[in-house]
Write a protein that holds these residues in place. Sequence first.
Motif, PDB file in Angstrom:
ATOM      1  N   LEU A   1      33.091  36.761  32.426  1.00 31.43           N
ATOM      2  CA  LEU A   1      34.031  36.910  33.538  1.00 31.43           C
ATOM      3  C   LEU A   1      33.448  36.256  34.788  1.00 31.43           C
ATOM      4  CD1 LEU A   1      36.631  38.124  34.664  1.00 31.43           C
ATOM      5  CD2 LEU A   1      35.392  40.224  35.077  1.00 31.43           C
ATOM      6  N   SER A   2      32.107  36.295  34.898  1.00 30.81           N
ATOM      7  CA  SER A   2      31.474  35.697  36.069  1.00 30.81           C
ATOM      8  C   SER A   2      31.459  34.177  36.015  1.00 30.81           C
ATOM      9  CB  SER A   2      30.045  36.212  36.196  1.00 30.81           C
ATOM     10  OG  SER A   2      29.346  35.927  35.013  1.00 30.81           O
ATOM     11  N   ALA A   3      31.893  33.597  34.890  1.00 26.78           N
ATOM     12  CA  ALA A   3      31.869  32.147  34.767  1.00 26.78           C
ATOM     13  C   ALA A   3      33.258  31.526  34.913  1.00 26.78           C
ATOM     14  CB  ALA A   3      31.275  31.749  33.423  1.00 26.78           C
ATOM     15  N   VAL A   4      34.214  32.326  35.346  1.00 32.56           N
ATOM     16  CA  VAL A   4      35.537  31.757  35.610  1.00 32.56           C
ATOM     17  C   VAL A   4      35.828  31.859  37.098  1.00 32.56           C
ATOM     18  CG1 VAL A   4      36.434  32.371  33.347  1.00 32.56           C
ATOM     19  CG2 VAL A   4      36.799  33.914  35.248  1.00 32.56           C
ATOM     20  N   ASN A   5      36.710  30.992  37.548  1.00 32.07           N
ATOM     21  CA  ASN A   5      37.119  31.061  38.937  1.00 32.07           C
ATOM     22  C   ASN A   5      38.193  32.116  39.097  1.00 32.07           C
ATOM     23  OD1 ASN A   5      35.543  29.334  40.329  1.00 32.07           O
ATOM     24  ND2 ASN A   5      36.888  27.560  40.013  1.00 32.07           N
ATOM     25  N   LEU A   6      37.901  33.079  39.925  1.00 34.32           N
ATOM     26  CA  LEU A   6      38.915  34.086  40.188  1.00 34.32           C
ATOM     27  C   LEU A   6      39.754  33.622  41.376  1.00 34.32           C
ATOM     28  CD1 LEU A   6      36.998  37.410  39.743  1.00 34.32           C
ATOM     29  CD2 LEU A   6      38.552  36.290  38.195  1.00 34.32           C
TER      30      LEU A   6
ATOM     31  N   GLY B   1      41.332  33.383  44.913  1.00 37.91           N
ATOM     32  CA  GLY B   1      40.878  33.794  46.232  1.00 37.91           C
ATOM     33  C   GLY B   1      39.421  33.512  46.449  1.00 37.91           C
ATOM     34  N   GLY B   2      39.084  32.267  46.463  1.00 37.72           N
ATOM     35  CA  GLY B   2      37.711  31.929  46.840  1.00 37.72           C
ATOM     36  C   GLY B   2      36.803  31.829  45.645  1.00 37.72           C
ATOM     37  N   LEU B   3      35.778  31.046  45.799  1.00 41.97           N
ATOM     38  CA  LEU B   3      34.911  30.746  44.678  1.00 41.97           C
ATOM     39  C   LEU B   3      33.913  31.852  44.423  1.00 41.97           C
ATOM     40  CD1 LEU B   3      34.298  27.024  45.546  1.00 41.97           C
ATOM     41  CD2 LEU B   3      35.586  27.885  43.592  1.00 41.97           C
ATOM     42  N   GLN B   4      33.248  32.283  45.445  1.00 42.22           N
ATOM     43  CA  GLN B   4      32.166  33.251  45.265  1.00 42.22           C
ATOM     44  C   GLN B   4      32.633  34.629  45.698  1.00 42.22           C
ATOM     45  OE1 GLN B   4      29.503  32.382  43.675  1.00 42.22           O
ATOM     46  NE2 GLN B   4      30.172  30.256  43.606  1.00 42.22           N
ATOM     47  N   ARG B   5      33.207  35.325  44.775  1.00 41.65           N
ATOM     48  CA  ARG B   5      33.696  36.648  45.103  1.00 41.65           C
ATOM     49  C   ARG B   5      33.092  37.626  44.117  1.00 41.65           C
ATOM     50  NH1 ARG B   5      38.037  39.719  43.800  1.00 41.65           N
ATOM     51  NH2 ARG B   5      39.141  38.247  42.500  1.00 41.65           N
ATOM     52  N   ARG B   6      32.815  38.790  44.550  1.00 39.96           N
ATOM     53  CA  ARG B   6      32.269  39.797  43.628  1.00 39.96           C
ATOM     54  C   ARG B   6      33.304  40.171  42.582  1.00 39.96           C
ATOM     55  NH1 ARG B   6      27.771  43.218  44.567  1.00 39.96           N
ATOM     56  NH2 ARG B   6      28.843  44.691  43.235  1.00 39.96           N
ATOM     57  N   ARG B   7      32.837  40.322  41.335  1.00 44.67           N
ATOM     58  CA  ARG B   7      33.768  40.742  40.284  1.00 44.67           C
ATOM     59  C   ARG B   7      33.894  42.248  40.314  1.00 44.67           C
ATOM     60  NH1 ARG B   7      32.842  35.467  40.705  1.00 44.67           N
ATOM     61  NH2 ARG B   7      34.046  34.359  39.163  1.00 44.67           N
ATOM     62  N   THR B   8      35.054  42.710  40.610  1.00 45.01           N
ATOM     63  CA  THR B   8      35.246  44.156  40.719  1.00 45.01           C
ATOM     64  C   THR B   8      35.652  44.737  39.369  1.00 45.01           C
ATOM     65  OG1 THR B   8      37.529  43.789  41.307  1.00 45.01           O
ATOM     66  CG2 THR B   8      35.973  44.005  43.116  1.00 45.01           C
ATOM     67  N   ALA B   9      35.624  46.030  39.310  1.00 47.80           N
ATOM     68  CA  ALA B   9      36.051  46.721  38.099  1.00 47.80           C
ATOM     69  C   ALA B   9      37.517  46.426  37.819  1.00 47.80           C
ATOM     70  CB  ALA B   9      35.826  48.223  38.248  1.00 47.80           C
ATOM     71  N   ASP B  10      38.253  46.188  38.887  1.00 46.81           N
ATOM     72  CA  ASP B  10      39.661  45.852  38.780  1.00 46.81           C
ATOM     73  C   ASP B  10      39.850  44.551  38.002  1.00 46.81           C
ATOM     74  OD1 ASP B  10      41.778  47.334  39.621  1.00 46.81           O
ATOM     75  OD2 ASP B  10      42.354  45.859  41.155  1.00 46.81           O
ATOM     76  N   ASP B  11      39.005  43.579  38.344  1.00 43.74           N
ATOM     77  CA  ASP B  11      39.068  42.291  37.657  1.00 43.74           C
ATOM     78  C   ASP B  11      38.810  42.467  36.170  1.00 43.74           C
ATOM     79  OD1 ASP B  11      39.546  40.819  39.931  1.00 43.74           O
ATOM     80  OD2 ASP B  11      37.416  40.679  40.428  1.00 43.74           O
ATOM     81  N   GLU B  12      37.866  43.345  35.867  1.00 47.34           N
ATOM     82  CA  GLU B  12      37.506  43.559  34.480  1.00 47.34           C
ATOM     83  C   GLU B  12      38.693  44.122  33.696  1.00 47.34           C
ATOM     84  OE1 GLU B  12      33.740  45.534  34.246  1.00 47.34           O
ATOM     85  OE2 GLU B  12      33.993  45.814  32.099  1.00 47.34           O
TER      86      GLU B  12
ATOM     87  N   GLU C   1      33.558  24.012  29.919  1.00 45.58           N
ATOM     88  CA  GLU C   1      32.351  23.209  29.791  1.00 45.58           C
ATOM     89  C   GLU C   1      31.252  24.113  29.254  1.00 45.58           C
ATOM     90  OE1 GLU C   1      31.448  20.619  33.195  1.00 45.58           O
ATOM     91  OE2 GLU C   1      29.381  21.282  32.990  1.00 45.58           O
ATOM     92  N   VAL C   2      30.373  23.556  28.431  1.00 49.83           N
ATOM     93  CA  VAL C   2      29.270  24.350  27.909  1.00 49.83           C
ATOM     94  C   VAL C   2      28.245  24.528  29.022  1.00 49.83           C
ATOM     95  CG1 VAL C   2      27.433  24.488  26.202  1.00 49.83           C
ATOM     96  CG2 VAL C   2      29.628  23.500  25.576  1.00 49.83           C
ATOM     97  N   GLN C   3      27.986  25.776  29.378  1.00 48.01           N
ATOM     98  CA  GLN C   3      27.057  26.045  30.474  1.00 48.01           C
ATOM     99  C   GLN C   3      25.626  26.078  29.957  1.00 48.01           C
ATOM    100  OE1 GLN C   3      27.648  29.836  32.463  1.00 48.01           O
ATOM    101  NE2 GLN C   3      27.109  28.839  34.383  1.00 48.01           N
TER     102      GLN C   3
ATOM    103  N   THR D   1      34.273  27.876  33.320  1.00 48.90           N
ATOM    104  CA  THR D   1      35.480  27.148  33.717  1.00 48.90           C
ATOM    105  C   THR D   1      35.514  27.031  35.240  1.00 48.90           C
ATOM    106  OG1 THR D   1      36.793  29.162  33.827  1.00 48.90           O
ATOM    107  CG2 THR D   1      36.809  27.998  31.753  1.00 48.90           C
ATOM    108  N   ARG D   2      34.348  26.859  35.838  1.00 51.20           N
ATOM    109  CA  ARG D   2      34.282  26.884  37.293  1.00 51.20           C
ATOM    110  C   ARG D   2      34.618  25.536  37.914  1.00 51.20           C
ATOM    111  NH1 ARG D   2      29.353  29.460  37.885  1.00 51.20           N
ATOM    112  NH2 ARG D   2      29.518  31.721  37.828  1.00 51.20           N
ATOM    113  N   SER D   3      35.764  25.035  37.581  1.00 49.53           N
ATOM    114  CA  SER D   3      36.227  23.804  38.201  1.00 49.53           C
ATOM    115  C   SER D   3      37.734  23.791  38.031  1.00 49.53           C
ATOM    116  CB  SER D   3      35.601  22.597  37.524  1.00 49.53           C
ATOM    117  OG  SER D   3      36.337  21.449  37.852  1.00 49.53           O
ATOM    118  N   LEU D   4      38.408  23.053  38.906  1.00 48.57           N
ATOM    119  CA  LEU D   4      39.870  23.077  38.847  1.00 48.57           C
ATOM    120  C   LEU D   4      40.399  22.439  37.571  1.00 48.57           C
ATOM    121  CD1 LEU D   4      41.048  22.409  42.477  1.00 48.57           C
ATOM    122  CD2 LEU D   4      41.400  24.447  41.081  1.00 48.57           C
ATOM    123  N   LYS D   5      39.610  21.520  36.981  1.00 48.05           N
ATOM    124  CA  LYS D   5      40.126  20.836  35.795  1.00 48.05           C
ATOM    125  C   LYS D   5      40.066  21.706  34.544  1.00 48.05           C
ATOM    126  CE  LYS D   5      35.787  18.365  35.298  1.00 48.05           C
ATOM    127  NZ  LYS D   5      35.126  17.090  35.125  1.00 48.05           N
TER     128      LYS D   5
END
Lengths: 244, 323
Positions: free
Chosen positions: B122-127, B129-140, B156-158, B170-174
Motif C-alpha cells: 500500500l505504501s508503494a502506490v500513489n494515494l 492527495g499528494g505524494l507523501q502522505r501517511r497511510r491511515t487505517a482508513d486507507d487500508e 515497475e519492479v522496485q 506504481t509511484r508514477s502517473l504512468k
Amino acid sequence: MEYISPEGLRLDGRRPMEMRQLHAELGVIAKADGSATFEMGNTKVVAAVYGPREVQNRSQQLQEQALVRCEYSMATFSTGERRKRGKGDRRSTEISLVIRQTMESAILTHLLPRSQIDIFVQVLQADGGTRSACINAAALALADAGIPMRDLVASCAAGFLNNTPLLDLNYTEDSGGGPDVTVGVFPKLDKISLLQMDSKLPIDLFEKVLELATEGAKATAEYMRERLSENTRQLVSARGLLRF
Amino acid sequence: MGGVRTFPFHMSEEEQRRFAKAQERLDRLGGALPVVNVGETIQADEEAAFLRGHGTQLVDGKLVATVCGIVERVNKLISVRPLRARYNPGTGDVVVGRITEVVAPKRWKVDVNSKQDAQLMLSAVNLPGGLQRRRTADDELNMRNFFEERDLISAEVQAVHQDGSIHLHTRSLKYGKLEKGQLTQVAPYLVKRLNHHFYQLKQFGLEIIFACNGYIWISGPSEIPDKKGASSELLVNVSNVNEMHQCTGNKESTVPTEKREKICRCANALRVLNALGLLIYPESIIDTYEASLMWGTDIKDMLSGEFHVKVLEREVSKRSKSV
C-alpha cells in the motif's frame, strides 16, 4: 507361452535387445509452460508442466524449495477395452508418486523457493512401458519449461522371459508374468534415480537385466537430447541473432 | 514431418512444406550461436579460470548446463540464459500484472508470470492527495477501491529480494490500473528491452505497454487528464477514495468499434509473432500489422496457417537481405 521364436525374434518382431521406435515432440500444449509427447512404439503419452508458479495451497508452501506435484492419468481410450478410470485408484496414485519422486530428484528445487511445479501426464495409448514413457515425457516437458535440472532423466524397462533378458517390454510381454525392471537414470552423472521391480529374480540375472535396462535408458536419453537440441536451435534461430 | 515443435495453428500440406522450407532457411541464417541443453558440458577454456553463473553447475570440475538455452560469457562469468522460461524479474522492469489477492497487512498480490506472485505494498502506490502522505487505517480498509481482485495494473519492479520475492511500485502517473484495452500474453524472452516500454503507435492511434514479463497491453490512447484541475479537485476530498476513483476512471465512455478492430489486429499480430517465436518490438509489430493490411487479411484470418507462413517467409527474406 513362447515369447521368443526359434529364430530369436520376439512377438512384435524385435530382437531381445532391441528397443521400440522412439518419437518425441515438444510444445504440444500452447497454454502450458512446457509440454511434450513421447512415443515408444505403440505407447504414447503426453506431459504438461505448469510453473514454477505461486503455491495454490499456502499450507503446502515450502520456504526453502519448490513444491513438485504430479498427476498421472490414463485416457479412457488408451487400452483395448474402453474403460473409465478414476483419478484416485491405487495404480495411478503409485505411478504419480514414482514420477514425482524421480522428477523431484532431477529438479534443482532449492533454486525455486516458495513456488510450485505441476506435472500432468496422460497416457493416450498404452502398450507396456507407460511408466518409462511418462518419465521421459515429463523430463522433456520440464526441460521445455526452462526449469533448472541436475541432468536429464531417461527411463526404460527390461524383463526376463524364456531365460532371456528382454529390453523395453510391450503389453503382451509385460503381462507374461516375468520380472519387469524399470530404471530411471541421469545419463551425464551416470547415476540411477529410480529402480523398480515386480516379482523375483536371482541376483546374477538381476544384474544382467539391470544393465540392459540402463543401456536402454541411456540410448533413450541420447534420443531425447537430440530432440531437445533441435528444439532449442529452432527457438533460437527464429528469435534472431540479437543479443539478450 | 516438420520440426520438433507443434504449432498452434492448422496448415495445409502445401503450407507445411513452405513453412518447413522457410524454417530451414531461417536456421541457416541463424549462424552458430552457442546453444546448450540440460546436462551438456559447456566448453570453457582449459587453464583459464571461470566463474559459475546462472543455469550452470559444476560436475567434476566441469561446467554443466542445467537449462536449455544460449551460453553467455561476460569476462570470466559463464551463464546459460534459458529460452521459454517464466519471467525473471529485474529491478526497474516495467510489468503488467493481474491482482490475485488483497492480503491483510497492507498489500496486494499480483500475478506477473513469474516464479511467485509479486507484492504491491500500500505504501508503494500513489494515494490521492499528494505524494507523501501517511497511510491511515482508513486507507487500508479502502484498498479494494483502488485495485480489486482480477484488476490489471501496470507497475515497475522496485526490488527483488534474496528469497525471490518481488516488490512492485506504481509511484508514477504512468503506472496504475489498466482499462479499455486488451491483454495479450507472449513469451517473456521474446520481448525486446527498450528505452521506453510505453509506446505510442501514432499511425494506428494505439498505445502499447511492452511489459518485460510478456503481458502486453494494447489500448486506445489514454485521454490525457487535466492534471492540474484533477489534483486540485483531489485535494478537496482527500479522504474520500471513492470519489477519487470515479474521477480517474471514466467508466461510462466506451471504445468505438473501429478502435476495437485496430486493437484486435494489433493483438493478433502479437499472437502470430509469439507463435512463430519471432522477436517482439514496435517495428516488428508495425511491420506485421501493415503486412496484414497489405495482403488484405481479415482480422480473424490472421491466426490461420496461411498468414503465419507468409509472415515467416517475409521474415526470412528480410533477414537474408540484411546479411
